[in-house]
Design a protein around this motif. Structure first.
Motif, PDB file in Angstrom:
ATOM      1  N   THR A 281      12.168  10.852  12.595  1.00 45.90           N
ATOM      2  CA  THR A 281      11.756   9.591  13.237  1.00 45.90           C
ATOM      3  C   THR A 281      10.352   9.176  12.795  1.00 45.90           C
ATOM      4  O   THR A 281       9.761   8.293  13.412  1.00 45.90           O
ATOM      5  CB  THR A 281      11.780   9.755  14.760  1.00 45.90           C
ATOM      6  N   ARG A 282       9.839   9.809  11.779  1.00 46.85           N
ATOM      7  CA  ARG A 282       8.511   9.478  11.262  1.00 46.85           C
ATOM      8  C   ARG A 282       8.534   8.074  10.671  1.00 46.85           C
ATOM      9  O   ARG A 282       9.356   7.761   9.813  1.00 46.85           O
ATOM     10  CB  ARG A 282       8.129  10.507  10.202  1.00 46.85           C
ATOM     11  N   ARG A 283       7.598   7.203  11.131  1.00 48.09           N
ATOM     12  CA  ARG A 283       7.573   5.807  10.698  1.00 48.09           C
ATOM     13  C   ARG A 283       6.481   5.623   9.641  1.00 48.09           C
ATOM     14  O   ARG A 283       5.343   6.068   9.805  1.00 48.09           O
ATOM     15  CB  ARG A 283       7.325   4.871  11.882  1.00 48.09           C
ATOM     16  N   SER A 284       6.859   4.953   8.571  1.00 49.25           N
ATOM     17  CA  SER A 284       5.957   4.758   7.430  1.00 49.25           C
ATOM     18  C   SER A 284       6.151   3.354   6.896  1.00 49.25           C
ATOM     19  O   SER A 284       7.094   2.643   7.260  1.00 49.25           O
ATOM     20  CB  SER A 284       6.229   5.786   6.328  1.00 49.25           C
ATOM     21  N   VAL A 285       5.252   2.966   6.015  1.00 46.18           N
ATOM     22  CA  VAL A 285       5.303   1.654   5.397  1.00 46.18           C
ATOM     23  C   VAL A 285       4.931   1.808   3.926  1.00 46.18           C
ATOM     24  O   VAL A 285       4.078   2.633   3.565  1.00 46.18           O
ATOM     25  CB  VAL A 285       4.348   0.666   6.106  1.00 46.18           C
ATOM     26  N   GLU A 286       5.586   1.027   3.103  1.00 46.16           N
ATOM     27  CA  GLU A 286       5.283   1.044   1.663  1.00 46.16           C
ATOM     28  C   GLU A 286       4.217   0.004   1.356  1.00 46.16           C
ATOM     29  O   GLU A 286       4.344  -1.169   1.698  1.00 46.16           O
ATOM     30  CB  GLU A 286       6.537   0.742   0.840  1.00 46.16           C
ATOM     31  N   LEU A 287       3.130   0.474   0.686  1.00 47.24           N
ATOM     32  CA  LEU A 287       2.037  -0.411   0.277  1.00 47.24           C
ATOM     33  C   LEU A 287       1.922  -0.392  -1.232  1.00 47.24           C
ATOM     34  O   LEU A 287       2.151   0.625  -1.885  1.00 47.24           O
ATOM     35  CB  LEU A 287       0.719   0.034   0.912  1.00 47.24           C
ATOM     36  N   ASN A 288       1.522  -1.525  -1.782  1.00 47.91           N
ATOM     37  CA  ASN A 288       1.309  -1.673  -3.220  1.00 47.91           C
ATOM     38  C   ASN A 288      -0.175  -1.892  -3.477  1.00 47.91           C
ATOM     39  O   ASN A 288      -0.781  -2.823  -2.936  1.00 47.91           O
ATOM     40  CB  ASN A 288       2.111  -2.855  -3.762  1.00 47.91           C
ATOM     41  N   GLU A 289      -0.720  -1.020  -4.281  1.00 40.18           N
ATOM     42  CA  GLU A 289      -2.129  -1.132  -4.691  1.00 40.18           C
ATOM     43  C   GLU A 289      -2.145  -1.830  -6.040  1.00 40.18           C
ATOM     44  O   GLU A 289      -1.712  -1.260  -7.049  1.00 40.18           O
ATOM     45  CB  GLU A 289      -2.745   0.263  -4.773  1.00 40.18           C
ATOM     46  N   CYS A 290      -2.633  -3.048  -6.071  1.00 39.95           N
ATOM     47  CA  CYS A 290      -2.564  -3.891  -7.269  1.00 39.95           C
ATOM     48  C   CYS A 290      -3.974  -4.101  -7.826  1.00 39.95           C
ATOM     49  O   CYS A 290      -4.823  -4.720  -7.161  1.00 39.95           O
ATOM     50  CB  CYS A 290      -1.928  -5.247  -6.958  1.00 39.95           C
ATOM     51  N   TRP A 291      -4.212  -3.603  -9.022  1.00 43.62           N
ATOM     52  CA  TRP A 291      -5.455  -3.863  -9.738  1.00 43.62           C
ATOM     53  C   TRP A 291      -5.149  -4.889 -10.822  1.00 43.62           C
ATOM     54  O   TRP A 291      -4.236  -4.689 -11.626  1.00 43.62           O
ATOM     55  CB  TRP A 291      -6.008  -2.586 -10.357  1.00 43.62           C
ATOM     56  N   TYR A 292      -5.893  -5.979 -10.842  1.00 53.36           N
ATOM     57  CA  TYR A 292      -5.603  -7.036 -11.802  1.00 53.36           C
ATOM     58  C   TYR A 292      -6.899  -7.706 -12.245  1.00 53.36           C
ATOM     59  O   TYR A 292      -7.930  -7.663 -11.556  1.00 53.36           O
ATOM     60  CB  TYR A 292      -4.643  -8.058 -11.196  1.00 53.36           C
ATOM     61  N   LYS A 293      -6.836  -8.329 -13.420  1.00 52.56           N
ATOM     62  CA  LYS A 293      -7.999  -8.989 -14.005  1.00 52.56           C
ATOM     63  C   LYS A 293      -7.803 -10.495 -13.993  1.00 52.56           C
ATOM     64  O   LYS A 293      -6.715 -10.986 -14.298  1.00 52.56           O
ATOM     65  CB  LYS A 293      -8.211  -8.535 -15.453  1.00 52.56           C
ATOM     66  N   VAL A 294      -8.873 -11.191 -13.660  1.00 52.27           N
ATOM     67  CA  VAL A 294      -8.861 -12.642 -13.723  1.00 52.27           C
ATOM     68  C   VAL A 294     -10.094 -13.099 -14.513  1.00 52.27           C
ATOM     69  O   VAL A 294     -11.166 -12.503 -14.397  1.00 52.27           O
ATOM     70  CB  VAL A 294      -8.872 -13.280 -12.321  1.00 52.27           C
ATOM     71  N   LYS A 333     -15.604 -13.907 -18.741  1.00 54.40           N
ATOM     72  CA  LYS A 333     -15.279 -12.483 -18.785  1.00 54.40           C
ATOM     73  C   LYS A 333     -14.181 -12.189 -17.774  1.00 54.40           C
ATOM     74  O   LYS A 333     -14.054 -12.868 -16.753  1.00 54.40           O
ATOM     75  CB  LYS A 333     -16.509 -11.621 -18.478  1.00 54.40           C
ATOM     76  N   PHE A 334     -13.411 -11.140 -18.065  1.00 56.75           N
ATOM     77  CA  PHE A 334     -12.398 -10.688 -17.129  1.00 56.75           C
ATOM     78  C   PHE A 334     -13.075  -9.860 -16.038  1.00 56.75           C
ATOM     79  O   PHE A 334     -13.821  -8.925 -16.319  1.00 56.75           O
ATOM     80  CB  PHE A 334     -11.332  -9.844 -17.833  1.00 56.75           C
ATOM     81  N   ARG A 335     -12.788 -10.203 -14.796  1.00 61.94           N
ATOM     82  CA  ARG A 335     -13.326  -9.474 -13.654  1.00 61.94           C
ATOM     83  C   ARG A 335     -12.181  -8.758 -12.940  1.00 61.94           C
ATOM     84  O   ARG A 335     -11.130  -9.343 -12.679  1.00 61.94           O
ATOM     85  CB  ARG A 335     -14.031 -10.424 -12.682  1.00 61.94           C
ATOM     86  N   MET A 336     -12.412  -7.497 -12.627  1.00 64.62           N
ATOM     87  CA  MET A 336     -11.391  -6.688 -11.969  1.00 64.62           C
ATOM     88  C   MET A 336     -11.352  -6.998 -10.477  1.00 64.62           C
ATOM     89  O   MET A 336     -12.405  -7.134  -9.827  1.00 64.62           O
ATOM     90  CB  MET A 336     -11.679  -5.199 -12.202  1.00 64.62           C
ATOM     91  N   ARG A 337     -10.122  -7.094  -9.925  1.00 61.45           N
ATOM     92  CA  ARG A 337      -9.920  -7.325  -8.502  1.00 61.45           C
ATOM     93  C   ARG A 337      -8.886  -6.336  -7.972  1.00 61.45           C
ATOM     94  O   ARG A 337      -8.092  -5.766  -8.730  1.00 61.45           O
ATOM     95  CB  ARG A 337      -9.462  -8.766  -8.224  1.00 61.45           C
ATOM     96  N   LEU A 338      -8.895  -6.167  -6.673  1.00 60.63           N
ATOM     97  CA  LEU A 338      -7.976  -5.248  -6.000  1.00 60.63           C
ATOM     98  C   LEU A 338      -7.266  -5.984  -4.877  1.00 60.63           C
ATOM     99  O   LEU A 338      -7.903  -6.672  -4.074  1.00 60.63           O
ATOM    100  CB  LEU A 338      -8.745  -4.049  -5.427  1.00 60.63           C
ATOM    101  N   MET A 339      -5.924  -5.824  -4.840  1.00 64.82           N
ATOM    102  CA  MET A 339      -5.128  -6.353  -3.734  1.00 64.82           C
ATOM    103  C   MET A 339      -4.255  -5.231  -3.187  1.00 64.82           C
ATOM    104  O   MET A 339      -3.585  -4.536  -3.965  1.00 64.82           O
ATOM    105  CB  MET A 339      -4.259  -7.523  -4.180  1.00 64.82           C
ATOM    106  N   ILE A 340      -4.263  -5.058  -1.894  1.00 64.34           N
ATOM    107  CA  ILE A 340      -3.349  -4.142  -1.201  1.00 64.34           C
ATOM    108  C   ILE A 340      -2.376  -4.999  -0.419  1.00 64.34           C
ATOM    109  O   ILE A 340      -2.785  -5.838   0.400  1.00 64.34           O
ATOM    110  CB  ILE A 340      -4.109  -3.178  -0.289  1.00 64.34           C
ATOM    111  N   ALA A 341      -1.077  -4.788  -0.662  1.00 61.87           N
ATOM    112  CA  ALA A 341      -0.085  -5.706  -0.099  1.00 61.87           C
ATOM    113  C   ALA A 341       1.236  -4.996   0.066  1.00 61.87           C
ATOM    114  O   ALA A 341       1.520  -3.974  -0.568  1.00 61.87           O
ATOM    115  CB  ALA A 341       0.083  -6.917  -1.014  1.00 61.87           C
ATOM    116  N   THR A 342       2.044  -5.542   0.946  1.00 58.88           N
ATOM    117  CA  THR A 342       3.455  -5.194   1.004  1.00 58.88           C
ATOM    118  C   THR A 342       4.210  -6.147   0.091  1.00 58.88           C
ATOM    119  O   THR A 342       3.618  -7.028  -0.536  1.00 58.88           O
ATOM    120  CB  THR A 342       3.978  -5.287   2.435  1.00 58.88           C
ATOM    121  N   ARG A 343       5.520  -6.004   0.041  1.00 65.17           N
ATOM    122  CA  ARG A 343       6.302  -6.908  -0.791  1.00 65.17           C
ATOM    123  C   ARG A 343       6.292  -8.339  -0.243  1.00 65.17           C
ATOM    124  O   ARG A 343       6.501  -9.291  -0.998  1.00 65.17           O
ATOM    125  CB  ARG A 343       7.756  -6.416  -0.838  1.00 65.17           C
ATOM    126  N   GLU A 344       5.992  -8.471   1.053  1.00 67.88           N
ATOM    127  CA  GLU A 344       6.116  -9.784   1.687  1.00 67.88           C
ATOM    128  C   GLU A 344       4.795 -10.520   1.824  1.00 67.88           C
ATOM    129  O   GLU A 344       4.779 -11.750   1.829  1.00 67.88           O
ATOM    130  CB  GLU A 344       6.751  -9.618   3.075  1.00 67.88           C
TER     131      GLU A 344
END
Length: 764
Positions: A281-294, A333-344
């Motif tokens: 019954t352990r409840r968890s969530v899937e997270l996506n760690e997205c590193w991207y350049k803009v 210049k390309f700058r690195m960014r971080l987004m933490i998100a679910t699929r939604e």
């Protein structure tokens, strides 16, 4: 033709099916979009890119999973294993390919790389040496060597793994963190081809299943959304939810056999297909760690020590130069960014806090397919041979175990029962009289499959690049040199794997050093311990109360991370060392001092435990110093004293030589003067004698009657005529000499007083 064309288009870097990474920067009307709309737009683009990469890398990830299954003895397909089990034969695995992977991984463990930090400025050698010790300290606390070895073994087996360099937020642990990441959790920009992933990659995704309570504390602003997305831990399928060629890709933890277990029993492990699921019954969530350049238009320093770097007022190093008035210019210049998100929905979007602006995961590749850049490992080329080996051995065993029965019709009542009895070692077969019944062993089938299985074993060695000599097995080579050459062959075949690891270590070390220089700002005492050495305490970022300066300021300057160039190939390194010792042995016979002077370099080349201590002691005995380090104050004083002493000795020798030279020149001058005097006196005497003789001859010529009287006077004085009695010989045929001219008579001179003969002095 059209299928090939479509495939080439899909594999081209400008894939038309790939979502445009340029859309990450902003919507079409960026000026009118709010910050929330921009974040949602970026989230939508990133999730599209994630889905695209999951589909594009599906084949690669399926093959990588199979490669690791083969290493873990999971080598039989369920349908093939089922046939064996139904005829009473176990699906045996003769996993010889695993030994090749173990040899490659063992070589890396035995020949682990060393590294050092080099300064960027002339007067920062001491700071670079301090940072070298700090990096090794972080290696110890983070177990970096074990993480690195695990990642390399995965890359050698499956073709790809990742090293991670980051910052730890837990105050009870060291702030600098390093580790490894499984390839299953990471999706990369598959269009990147550069050996440095940061050059041409635009994004990197890492997927994690996190306990819900921890996720809500980590992202409190998104707690409600996370609760809606949470589910049972086992339902959060971290595996690839992609179907490829009719098969669903499975994750590493999927090891349940479900209904297959009832069919195959204890042998079910050879047919892993489905994931194990429990009733937790352990409840968890899937997270996506997205590193991207803009791309962004930013101010950049045009001069000074920060030339080419983006202006960042929050950087302490730049803050020290804030008042210097350095010129800047604008650049894209390309700058690195971080987004933490679910699929939604996105949960966090921010600029990267890292000063270096690079991805925190560094890939270790095994090999890369030239057509599309997909990764594969050493196991890929051995799988088909391993399949054939397993099946050949199974067929040979089956041919040796069964009996072929040849009998007349009606020889037994129940042929099937006879078959079962014949398979038993203690079987009893009752046949009817006058009916023939014989047993035949199919030895030809057995021998053929056994020979092919032996060939497969040898082919596995060739395909994996690890020879029998590398594994220490019996070999056809007769001499030690021949064995060494075959070992070198195996080492050269696998050298690309180690070269790729060297590149990854260098890139990861660059990240670690940057993190130390940026985030290790607090005062700290670090313990440096070594075998047979006293514990050394290093105090960094310590404030000197007397001067107000910071001692051992780690963040003040930057340095470079350099990996040692020692050879990973153990056999080649040993061969080179043997050749070096052979050469030194020859030199020692006529110039032993040369061997002593280079002994520290020889030991530094060898692979020895506590090598640095060996080298330090040898240099101390020889009076040598480490050329890679600046001289200490004591060494400078010793060098100055030695130079002064040498100068003094040179002056003494020079003065003595000068005095001796002056004395010698004086003696030479005196000798020359005496010789000159001797020569002049002799010449004078000869000249005086000649003059007197000429004067006497003139008198005799003028007064011929004086000649007899002169001869008598000379004889009485002791003179002897040297030509008396000589008769001149005249050639009768030769011309006669002309007679002497007659001397005219002259009047007799009046007698005068005898005057002295004129001398050379008077005739000058």
């Amino acid at each position: 033709m059209f299928e090939v064309r479509d495939r080439l288009l899909a594999d081209h870097p400008n894939d038309p099916n790939r979502p445009s990474p340029e859309a990450l920067n902003a919507p079409e009307k960026a000026g009118e979009a709010s910050e929330g709309e921009l974040v949602r737009h970026r989230h939508s683009t990133l999730m599209s890119l994630l889905e695209y990469e999951a589909e594009r890398q599906a084949e690669e990830r399926l093959q990588m999973q199979i490669d690791e299954d083969y290493y873990d003895h999971l080598q039989w397909r369920p349908e093939d294993a089922r046939i064996l089990m139904e005829r009473g034969q176990a699906p045996l695995v003769f996993n010889e390919s695993r030994q090749t992977i173990d040899w490659i991984a063992g070589t890396e463990k035995r020949m682990r790389k060393d590294y050092k930090i080099l300064p960027r400025e002339p007067d920062d050698e001491q700071g670079a040496e301090l940072k070298t010790k700090l990096v090794k300290y972080t290696d110890d606390v983070n177990l970096t060597q074990w993480h690195r070895s695990k990642a390399f073994k995965q890359a050698a087996t499956a073709g790809l793994s990742w090293l991670e360099e980051g910052v730890n937020r837990d105050p009870e642990q060291e702030i600098i963190y390093s580790g490894m990441e499984d390839w299953r959790n990471v999706y990369r920009d598959s269009h990147s081809r550069n050996i440095d992933y940061n050059v041409d990659a635009r994004y990197l995704f890492r997927r994690r299943v996190i306990d819900l309570d921890y996720a809500t504390m980590l992202l409190p602003d998104s707690a409600a959304h996370l609760r809606n997305m949470a589910g049972r831990h086992e339902d959060q399928d971290l595996g690839d939810d992609i179907w490829y060629l009719g098969e669903k890709l499975t994750g590493a933890s999927e090891t349940e056999w479900t209904s297959a277990h009832s069919v195959f029993g204890a042998r079910a492990a050879y047919m892993s297909r489905e994931g194990y699921r429990d009733n937790s019954t352990r409840r968890s969530v899937e997270l996506n760690e997205c590193w991207y350049k803009v791309p962004e238009r930013v101010p950049v320093y045009a001069e000074g020590p920060l030339a080419g770097r983006v202006v960042n007022p929050a950087d302490p190093m730049q803050a020290q130069l804030a008042g210097a008035g350095l010129r800047t210019y604008e650049a894209v210049k390309f700058r690195m960014r971080l987004m933490i998100a679910t699929r939604e929905a996105p949960c966090l979007d921010m600029a990267s806090p890292m000063r270096h602006g690079r991805f925190l995961l560094v890939p270790i590749f095994g090999y890369r397919r030239a057509r599309d850049g997909l990764a594969y490992g050493a196991m890929r080329g051995m799988r088909d041979i391993q399949d054939d080996l397993n099946k050949r051995r199974s067929k040979a065993l089956y041919a040796l175990s069964v009996n072929r029965i040849v009998m007349d019709e009606g020889a037994v009542d129940d042929p099937e029962e006879t078959r079962q009895e014949a398979a038993r070692p203690d079987g009893i077969i009752i046949k009817k009289a006058n009916k023939a019944l014989t047993f035949e062993k199919n030895m030809a089938d057995f021998q053929a499959n056994a020979e092919l299985a032996a060939q497969d074993s040898q082919l596995l060695r060739n395909a994996g690049g690890v020879t029998n000599e590398n594994l220490g097995r019996d070999t056809s080579a007769q001499s030690g040199k021949a064995i060494g050459l075959k070992q070198d062959q195996g080492s050269l075949t696998t050298s690309e794997l180690f070269d790729n690891l060297l590149l990854a270590i260098r890139q990861a070390g660059r990240l670690r050093l940057s993190h130390i220089e940026q985030f290790w700002t607090e005062q700290k005492a670090i313990r440096i311990a070594g075998e047979r050495k006293p514990i050394e305490w290093l105090e960094i970022n310590k404030l000197d109360p007397a001067t107000g300066a910071i001692i051992n300021d780690i963040t003040a300057r930057e340095a470079d991370f350099i990996v040692d160039t020692q050879d990973y190939r153990a056999s080649l390194a040993q061969a080179a060392l043997d050749n070096m010792f052979e050469l030194l042995g020859k030199i020692a016979t006529f110039a032993p001092q040369v061997v002593v002077s280079v002994l520290d370099l020889v030991v530094e080349t060898a692979e020895l435990k506590d090598k640095e201590e060996w080298v330090a002691r040898i240099r101390k005995l020889n009076g040598q110093r480490d050329p890679s380090k600046p001289p200490t104050p004591e060494e400078q004083q010793a060098e100055q004293a030695a130079a002064a002493k040498q100068l003094e000795q040179e002056q003494i020798v020079t003065g003595t030589a000068k005095a001796n030279l002056e004395k010698l020149q004086a003696d030479i001058a005196m000798t020359k003067a005496k010789m000159a005097e001797m020569d002049v006196g002799a010449v004078l005497k000869r000249c005086e004698t000649l003059l007197q003789a000429m004067q006497a001859a003139q008198i005799v010529a003028m007064n011929p009657g004086v000649a007899p009287a002169a001869d008598e006077i000379a004889k009485s004085s002791g003179f002897v005529d040297m030509h008396e009695g000589d008769v001149p010989v005249v050639d009768p045929q030769g011309p006669a000499e002309p007679p002497l001219p007659a001397i005219p008579e002259s009047p007799q001179p009046e007698p005068v007083e005898a005057a002295p003969f004129p001398t050379l002095e008077n005739n000058r």
